[in-house]
Write a protein that holds these residues in place. Structure first.
Motif, PDB file in Angstrom:
ATOM      1  N   ARG A 107     -14.612   5.623  -8.253  1.00 29.03           N
ATOM      2  CA  ARG A 107     -13.611   5.435  -9.468  1.00 29.03           C
ATOM      3  C   ARG A 107     -14.924   4.880 -10.273  1.00 29.03           C
TER       4      ARG A 107
ATOM      5  N   ARG B 256     -14.025  -1.349 -13.113  1.00 32.71           N
ATOM      6  CA  ARG B 256     -13.691  -1.121 -11.436  1.00 32.71           C
ATOM      7  C   ARG B 256     -14.457  -1.933 -10.561  1.00 32.71           C
TER       8      ARG B 256
ATOM      9  N   VAL C  11      -3.928  -5.226   0.658  1.00 33.85           N
ATOM     10  CA  VAL C  11      -3.492  -5.187  -0.465  1.00 33.85           C
ATOM     11  C   VAL C  11      -1.872  -4.991  -0.878  1.00 33.85           C
TER      12      VAL C  11
ATOM     13  N   ASP D  80      -2.162   3.609  -0.071  1.00 34.17           N
ATOM     14  CA  ASP D  80      -3.564   3.633  -0.745  1.00 34.17           C
ATOM     15  C   ASP D  80      -3.568   5.221  -1.386  1.00 34.17           C
ATOM     16  N   SER D  81      -4.035   5.095  -2.341  1.00 34.65           N
ATOM     17  CA  SER D  81      -4.325   6.278  -3.055  1.00 34.65           C
ATOM     18  C   SER D  81      -5.275   7.248  -2.245  1.00 34.65           C
ATOM     19  N   HIS D  82      -6.218   6.740  -1.818  1.00 33.55           N
ATOM     20  CA  HIS D  82      -7.285   7.498  -0.952  1.00 33.55           C
ATOM     21  C   HIS D  82      -6.926   7.765   0.187  1.00 33.55           C
TER      22      HIS D  82
ATOM     23  N   HIS E  37      -9.562  -4.539   2.393  1.00 38.44           N
ATOM     24  CA  HIS E  37      -9.936  -4.477   1.182  1.00 38.44           C
ATOM     25  C   HIS E  37     -10.680  -5.809   0.572  1.00 38.44           C
TER      26      HIS E  37
HETATM   27  C1  LIG Z   1      -5.706  -1.213  -3.635  1.00 38.29           C
HETATM   28  C2  LIG Z   1      -5.115   0.080  -3.466  1.00 38.29           C
HETATM   29  C3  LIG Z   1      -3.782   0.193  -4.002  1.00 38.29           C
HETATM   30  C4  LIG Z   1      -6.203   1.048  -4.373  1.00 38.29           C
HETATM   31  C5  LIG Z   1      -5.610   2.367  -4.298  1.00 38.29           C
HETATM   32  O1  LIG Z   1      -4.521   2.759  -3.655  1.00 38.29           O
HETATM   33  O2  LIG Z   1      -6.219   3.142  -4.341  1.00 38.29           O
HETATM   34  C6  LIG Z   1      -7.761   0.776  -3.815  1.00 38.29           C
HETATM   35  O3  LIG Z   1      -7.703   0.987  -2.612  1.00 38.29           O
HETATM   36  C7  LIG Z   1      -8.343   1.677  -4.879  1.00 38.29           C
HETATM   37  O4  LIG Z   1      -9.410   2.425  -4.351  1.00 38.29           O
HETATM   38  O5  LIG Z   1      -8.125   1.767  -6.064  1.00 38.29           O
END
Ligand SMILES: CC(C)[C@H](C(=O)O)[C@@H](O)C(=O)O
Length: 912
Positions: A457, A462, A87, A185-187, A118
């Motif tokens: 989430r 989502r 992504v 990536d946030s995770h 992804h």
């Molecule tokens: C696609 C990516 C940027 C996004 C994130 O960073 O979290 C995804 O992994 C998510 O879980 O929403």
């Protein structure tokens, strides 16, 4: 005289004094699973010793080649691993090429890990193109770790392909204690489970890291979560993190590190620790971290040959806050739509009709997650009642599902158990429908369904459909939900717990997650601005008016005009000194009618320096012809001083200096008390005070999100029917202590109670302001006050909350009723009512210090309702209290040695 105030006397005190009895049956705890939040730890003193650091601070210090780093420091960090995926990889590569040149080489081909995961099993051309870009780049740069996928029709034909990046990073040995791992990536925070610093970054930062291996990071402060107690067999790490997010909200850890420790955490396997850290970003956390231990080292044994060096928080490390949980008391939780902090007990959702269950993602698609789900299906022996989708995170997880025997199953694999239970066949490993994905993504919610999901989430849209409803849950809860029987075609999230032995709760558990805190709303999104003026909160509006601007927004720095400025004997002399130094010896204050000078702190003392302070105020007030100077000249008899008032914050209100919509500043942190009048009121330092004296203006940053303790530099607005029912003095108590949460100001909307109070106190016209309906609040907290019980803050911090009755074994030596918080007329009336109802005598010295002369007079003249004509003073005398003292701040803050009721010995005191 040591006696036990709240012990047998107090239990009986609670029983016998009808007035004080709780009407309803209330839960036993303030928060059933949350032990009292510990006080903020003070920063360890620096000196010849090195300052204590948290794990996160230490990792960042080492990565920036510094001895020492503290929260708020910005440092250039050397990155150990940079991960990107399909992504954000293409965007990051684009930035890298643009900034470093088309032919540039990455800083280290062995430290970059590229993981398409992804949008993989889709015919979407742009999604496929993204993977091609990654492939081209990895070829061109000879990237060592590229987990490619070429044949989309059969993932098993791709030996390199892994699947979900966060799980693959761990399985492939890229997560190592003490290191810095960044990912687009946030995770990425998942990897904190390995005792390392791991966080998500944006494409621009990633482009820069690709070129340099460095990133500029601000060191986050650390929140510490101590989880102790045996984990009940029906819980998983997902429940722990949902509990935490529910408690602190989706903004609760914004730009903070979340450190997880305690016996429960130590008992978790690596995948469970990963679940815990994975969702810190859902609380706004910068990173999550679990100290590495033998479990970590064992997991890593066959995964990496890279040498690593774990770090641990110092014993003297300074944590912003510490939260303690007794996990043995926790029940399975869910996060209801549409926010990860919309916490509820799973069984509270038994009437929710669900359409499907999804087990997968970096949060809930690991081997342990599928084993957990399989155990539930096995124990039940029943079939699922709704489509149940299984999406392993990686090829390895997929393989485990098909090969690992499930304990207690007589050798069955998860895949067999899932088949017997009627689940869908496990899908190809990827992020799948966790974040919706292209239309043809397996298990995507293309219609508005209700889904119980092990993902992270649950925002609208989502998982695909914007009207879909997602209940986030653990794999146990998700599997149990899939099995739950239809009842009138409805399906409950949690089975009747007796149905599944694995799911049965052993102990009786409390009914409430929080006793008094019913829900904590998710952060409200800022209302959209457009041609319309932005909606503003009360505080923003008052400051906008004060700055003569149409609008201001959080974070703006604006010059505001001050309406009233108060100084007292403690900081007044310093402020005056600065005013004279900066504006000249003969300078005049900006407005002699807007400066209020109130000696109140150290008054009835023979301490010479304290007395001198009052003299300085007097000289200054005369010289400047200050209109409101509440002087005291005869210290032996306060009644001989008609001008003298007493505690400044109460005097300000009583003398009509507090008015809705105005800006009141003072050289005292409890100046926030005046927010009770619907105005902006805050404390400032002497330097600023000197400037305000000269100009009547102050540069203020509009309240925004500046992190740190509970409400640091935040405005606290109090609303609701309970608040509306409070009288002005009670509202003042509320606003008075916002500073104890670090708040910049507190504010209560002015109403008829306010106007009535002001009627005979001021002739200055004022204009109240109110928050707009669409105003944007940082967070909203909701309380059901009918469920609250009397509380205390135990030593040594105002947030060391406990139920009063929990302290029944504390031996106390004295009681003190006084101060700007608890020395107002209503406070003494409240105490008198209690003495009256009891008819007994006090067992410990009980000191009464009215805040002002007016309060003193009220004590001696006002009739206590229901007393047959008695005054407070009579009731206090009958109860054996000390005679009410001269009004002042007195012993609230100690004061000179001869201050009345000062604690000159080590005693335990209950204080208002
Ligand atoms: C696609 C990516 C940027 C996004 C994130 O960073 O979290 C995804 O992994 C998510 O879980 O929403």
């Amino acid at each position: 005289m040591a006696s036990s105030l709240v012990s047998s006397p107090t239990s009986s005190f609670l029983k016998k004094v009808a007035f004080h009895k709780c009407k309803k049956q209330v839960s036993k705890k303030i928060v059933s699973v949350m032990a009292p939040q510990q006080s903020e730890r003070k920063t360890y003193t620096t000196g010849s010793v090195k300052t204590g650091m948290t794990m996160t601070e230490k990792i960042l210090a080492r990565a920036s080649e510094k001895q020492q780093l503290s929260p708020g420091d910005n440092a250039w960090i050397n990155v150990d691993i940079l991960m990107t995926h399909d992504v954000c990889g293409p965007g990051s590569i684009g930035i890298f090429k643009k900034e470093f040149g088309e032919k540039a080489k990455v800083w280290d081909r062995e430290k970059i890990v590229i993981i398409p995961d992804h949008y993989i099993f889709t015919s979407d051309e742009r999604a496929n193109r993204n993977v091609d870009i990654l492939r081209d780049f990895c070829g061109e740069q000879n990237i060592k770790y590229f987990y490619d996928i070429k044949d989309l029709s059969n993932f098993k034909a791709n030996p390199d392909y892994k699947g979900v990046c966060h799980v693959a990073l761990a399985q492939e040995g890229h997560c190592r204690p003490g290191e810095v791992l960044l990912g687009t990536d946030s995770h990425t925070c998942t990897a904190g489970a390995f005792g390392q610093f791991a966080t998500g970054i944006g494409n621009t930062d990633a482009g820069f890291v690709l070129g340099t291996g460095k990133v500029l990071l601000k060191v986050p402060p650390t929140l510490r979560f101590v989880m102790d107690g045996e984990m009940p067999h029906y819980l998983l790490a997902k429940d722990l993190i949902l509990q935490i997010i529910g408690e602190i909200s989706v903004a609760g850890a914004t730009y903070k590190s979340m450190e997880f420790v305690g016996t429960t955490v130590e008992s978790l396997n690596m995948e469970e620790r990963m679940t815990l850290c994975n969702m810190v970003v859902e609380a706004g956390g910068k990173n999550g971290v679990v100290p590495a231990d033998s479990t970590t080292f064992k997991y890593l044994e066959d995964k990496t040959s890279v040498l690593y060096e774990p770090v641990y928080s110092d014993a003297q490390a300074s944590f912003l806050s510490e939260y303690r949980f007794d996990i043995s008391k926790l029940e399975p939780l869910v996060a209801k739509p549409h926010s990860p902090d919309n916490r509820a007990l799973a069984r509270e959702c038994k009437d929710v009709k669900i359409d499907r269950v999804y087990i997968g993602s970096c949060t809930g698609g690991k081997t342990e997650d599928f084993l957990a789900a399989a155990k539930v299906f096995l124990a039940s022996g029943k079939k699922v009642k709704v489509p149940t989708f299984l999406v392993p995170a990686t090829q390895k997880v997929w393989m485990d599902i098909y090969t690992l025997p499930v304990p207690g199953s007589g050798g069955k694999t998860c895949s067999q158990i899932f088949e017997e239970a009627g689940c869908d066949t496990p899908a190809s490993p990827s992020c799948g429908a966790c974040l919706g994905g292209p239309k043809d993504t397996y298990a995507r919610m293309n219609e508005p369904k209700v889904c119980v999901s092990t993902t992270n989430r649950n925002f609208p849209g989502r998982m695909g459909h914007k009207e879909g409803q997602i209940y986030l849950a653990s794999p146990y809860t998700a599997a149990a939900s899939a099995l739950t029987g239809y009842k009138d075609k409805s399906l409950s999230i949690v089975p009747s717990t007796s149905q599944l032995s694995i799911y049965k709760c052993k102990k009786p558990i409390s009914n409430n997650i929080s006793m008094a805190m019913v829900t904590r709303q998710s952060e409200r999104k800022p209302a959209t601005t457009g041609s319309m003026k932005s909606p503003m909160t009360m505080t923003e509006k008052i400051l906008a008016n004060g700055a003569e601007k149409a609008e201001v927004k959080a974070g703006d720095n604006v010059w505001v005009n001050v309406d009233v400025f108060m100084i007292n004997d403690i900081s007044g002399p310093g402020s005056i000194g600065i005013f004279r130094k900066e504006f000249g010896e003969n300078a005049k204050v900006w407005d002699r009618e807007k400066v209020v000078v109130i000696p109140d702190h150290y008054i009835f003392t023979s301490d010479e320096r304290a007395n001198r302070n009052v003299d300085i105020l007097r000289e200054f007030s005369l010289d400047q012809n200050i209109k409101y100077f509440y002087d005291i000249t005869d210290l032996s008899n306060f009644k001989a001083n008609p001008d003298y008032k007493g505690v400044c914050h109460i005097a300000l209100a009583q003398e009509g200096h507090c008015r809705p919509g105005e800006i009141l500043l003072g050289t005292d942190s409890h100046t926030c008390t005046a927010g009770a009048f619907g105005q902006f009121a805050t404390g400032i330092g002497n330097t600023e005070a000197g400037f305000v004296l000269g100009t009547g203006a102050l540069l203020l940053k509009i309240i925004g999100e500046i992190s740190v303790a509970g409400a640091t530099y935040k405005s606290m607005e109090f609303v609701g029917t309970t608040i509306e029912s409070l009288n002005m003095e009670e509202r003042m108590t509320l606003c008075n202590m916002v500073i104890e949460a670090g708040g910049k100001n507190g504010v209560v909307a002015a109403d008829s109670t306010t106007f009535k109070y002001l009627e005979d106190k001021t002739s200055v016209p004022y204009e109240p302001v109110y928050s707009d309906a669409l105003a944007s609040f940082h967070s909203e907290f909701r309380f059901d006050i009918s469920k609250l019980e009397p509380l205390v803050a135990k030593p040594h911090s105002p947030d060391n909350r406990a139920l009063a009755r929990e302290c029944k074994d504390i031996k106390i030596d004295r009681v003190y009723i006084g101060s700007c918080t608890g020395g107002k007329t209503q406070d003494f009336l409240a105490a008198a009512k209690l003495f009256l109802a009891s008819g007994k005598k006090v067992k410990v010295p009980t000191f009464l210090v009215p805040a002002t002369q007016k309060v003193w007079v009220d004590i001696y003249t006002l009739i206590v309702p229901g007393s047959g004509g008695k005054t407070c003073s009579q009731i206090f005398e009958e109860a054996g209290c000390d005679t009410p003292a001269s009004p002042s701040c007195a012993a609230c803050m100690g004061g000179p040695k001869d201050t009345y009721a000062r604690m000159n010995e080590a005693q335990a005191s209950f204080c208002t």
